[in-house]
Write an enzyme that holds these catalytic residues in place. Structure first.
Site, PDB file in Angstrom:
ATOM      1  N   PRO A  81      82.292  61.367  72.026  1.00 54.63           N
ATOM      2  CA  PRO A  81      80.928  61.812  72.273  1.00 54.63           C
ATOM      3  C   PRO A  81      80.578  63.174  71.692  1.00 54.63           C
ATOM      4  CG  PRO A  81      82.223  61.813  74.300  1.00 54.63           C
ATOM      5  CD  PRO A  81      83.039  61.093  73.273  1.00 54.63           C
ATOM      6  N   ASN A  82      79.403  63.228  71.120  1.00 52.41           N
ATOM      7  CA  ASN A  82      78.788  64.454  70.595  1.00 52.41           C
ATOM      8  C   ASN A  82      79.374  64.945  69.274  1.00 52.41           C
ATOM      9  OD1 ASN A  82      77.005  64.782  72.922  1.00 52.41           O
ATOM     10  ND2 ASN A  82      78.887  65.241  74.041  1.00 52.41           N
TER      11      ASN A  82
ATOM     12  N   ARG B 270      75.442  71.243  67.134  1.00 49.15           N
ATOM     13  CA  ARG B 270      76.054  71.498  68.421  1.00 49.15           C
ATOM     14  C   ARG B 270      76.902  72.779  68.413  1.00 49.15           C
ATOM     15  NH1 ARG B 270      81.343  68.111  70.392  1.00 49.15           N
ATOM     16  NH2 ARG B 270      81.208  68.841  72.523  1.00 49.15           N
TER      17      ARG B 270
ATOM     18  N   TYR C 210      82.036  75.000  67.050  1.00 48.69           N
ATOM     19  CA  TYR C 210      82.437  73.870  66.200  1.00 48.69           C
ATOM     20  C   TYR C 210      82.122  74.067  64.712  1.00 48.69           C
ATOM     21  CZ  TYR C 210      83.069  71.688  70.728  1.00 48.69           C
ATOM     22  OH  TYR C 210      83.498  71.417  72.003  1.00 48.69           O
TER      23      TYR C 210
ATOM     24  N   ASN D 216      89.714  61.972  67.759  1.00 45.53           N
ATOM     25  CA  ASN D 216      89.172  63.116  68.492  1.00 45.53           C
ATOM     26  C   ASN D 216      88.340  62.520  69.629  1.00 45.53           C
ATOM     27  OD1 ASN D 216      87.915  65.294  69.577  1.00 45.53           O
ATOM     28  ND2 ASN D 216      87.198  66.161  67.632  1.00 45.53           N
TER      29      ASN D 216
ATOM     30  N   ALA E 290      85.077  64.959  74.747  1.00 46.88           N
ATOM     31  CA  ALA E 290      85.161  65.236  76.193  1.00 46.88           C
ATOM     32  C   ALA E 290      86.054  64.231  76.928  1.00 46.88           C
ATOM     33  CB  ALA E 290      83.767  65.244  76.798  1.00 46.88           C
TER      34      ALA E 290
ATOM     35  N   GLU F   5      96.121  63.170  67.440  1.00 46.51           N
ATOM     36  CA  GLU F   5      94.918  63.678  68.117  1.00 46.51           C
ATOM     37  C   GLU F   5      94.424  64.922  67.378  1.00 46.51           C
ATOM     38  OE1 GLU F   5      96.037  65.226  71.897  1.00 46.51           O
ATOM     39  OE2 GLU F   5      94.005  65.288  72.675  1.00 46.51           O
TER      40      GLU F   5
ATOM     41  N   HIS G 241      91.472  68.117  67.492  1.00 45.64           N
ATOM     42  CA  HIS G 241      90.361  68.863  68.108  1.00 45.64           C
ATOM     43  C   HIS G 241      89.906  69.925  67.125  1.00 45.64           C
ATOM     44  CE1 HIS G 241      90.790  66.820  71.830  1.00 45.64           C
ATOM     45  NE2 HIS G 241      92.100  67.040  71.777  1.00 45.64           N
TER      46      HIS G 241
ATOM     47  N   ARG H  55      89.974  77.943  75.397  1.00 48.51           N
ATOM     48  CA  ARG H  55      88.656  77.762  76.008  1.00 48.51           C
ATOM     49  C   ARG H  55      88.815  77.603  77.533  1.00 48.51           C
ATOM     50  NH1 ARG H  55      85.503  73.341  72.738  1.00 48.51           N
ATOM     51  NH2 ARG H  55      83.825  74.170  74.059  1.00 48.51           N
TER      52      ARG H  55
HETATM   53  C1  DQA Z   1      86.678  68.773  71.112  1.00 54.34           C
HETATM   54  C2  DQA Z   1      87.089  69.617  72.307  1.00 54.34           C
HETATM   55  C3  DQA Z   1      86.637  68.975  73.617  1.00 54.34           C
HETATM   56  O1  DQA Z   1      87.036  69.768  74.720  1.00 54.34           O
HETATM   57  C4  DQA Z   1      85.132  68.835  73.644  1.00 54.34           C
HETATM   58  O2  DQA Z   1      84.719  68.163  74.815  1.00 54.34           O
HETATM   59  C5  DQA Z   1      84.597  68.180  72.419  1.00 54.34           C
HETATM   60  C6  DQA Z   1      85.183  68.472  71.117  1.00 54.34           C
HETATM   61  C7  DQA Z   1      87.000  69.456  69.758  1.00 54.34           C
HETATM   62  O3  DQA Z   1      86.972  68.761  68.745  1.00 54.34           O
HETATM   63  O4  DQA Z   1      87.264  70.666  69.727  1.00 54.34           O
HETATM   64  O5  DQA Z   1      83.598  67.466  72.485  1.00 54.34           O
HETATM   65  O6  DQA Z   1      87.401  67.557  71.142  1.00 54.34           O
END
Ligand code: DQA
Length: 143
Positions: free
Chosen positions: A9-10, A17, A22, A73, A76, A97, A99, A106
């Protein structure tokens, strides 16, 4: 080798964002980077993004017998989803994985990852380049 990149998501909101966290590169820039990496390393790299947990579980299940590597990735869902962890374990495809941000520096709740209990490696805080590094890792180990 066929690699599936899954974004949660997102991630489609990259560039808009929280750019201080990011970066300013957009989701479209990420798709370009994946296409360039695929070409450079002679791999098939498909990308899938969803804002819905069950749809991501369905996609992981559908990767069985089709892909030999997953870069994920979970965004959340990283910090909440036993379902995504169980889907990765179900298909048993080698997975890395990613991020974009450094989740360790964080909020406390971002330090724990369910998918990390399955994934063989986690790349964090390297921006979009983390996806490229994950693809190269899978290629070097499994191609
Ligand atoms: C994320 C880190 C997560 O904590 C966050 O909820 C994201 C993006 C990252 O790519 O840094 O949506 O996965």
């Amino acid at each position: 080798m066929k690699i599936l990149v899954i974004n949660g998501p997102n991630i489609n909101m990259l560039g808009i964002r929280e750019p201080d966290i990011y970066g300013k590169q957009t989701f479209s820039d990420l798709l370009d980077l994946l296409a360039r990496t695929a070409k450079e390393h002679a791999l098939t790299v498909d990308q899938f993004q969803s804002n819905h947990e069950g749809v991501i579980v369905d996609k992981i299940q559908s990767a069985y017998g089709v892909y030999n590597g997953i870069v994920i990735n979970p965004a959340a869902y990283t910090h909440t989803s036993v379902a995504i962890l169980d889907a990765l374990k179900s298909v048993a495809i080698p997975a890395v994985e990613v991020h974009i941000s450094n989740v360790d520096s964080r909020e406390e709740f971002r330090r724990f990852s369910y998918p990390a209990l399955y994934c063989e490696k986690t790349i964090k805080g390297k921006g979009l380049d983390g996806y490229r590094q994950a693809i190269i890792y899978l290629k070097e180990k499994y191609a």
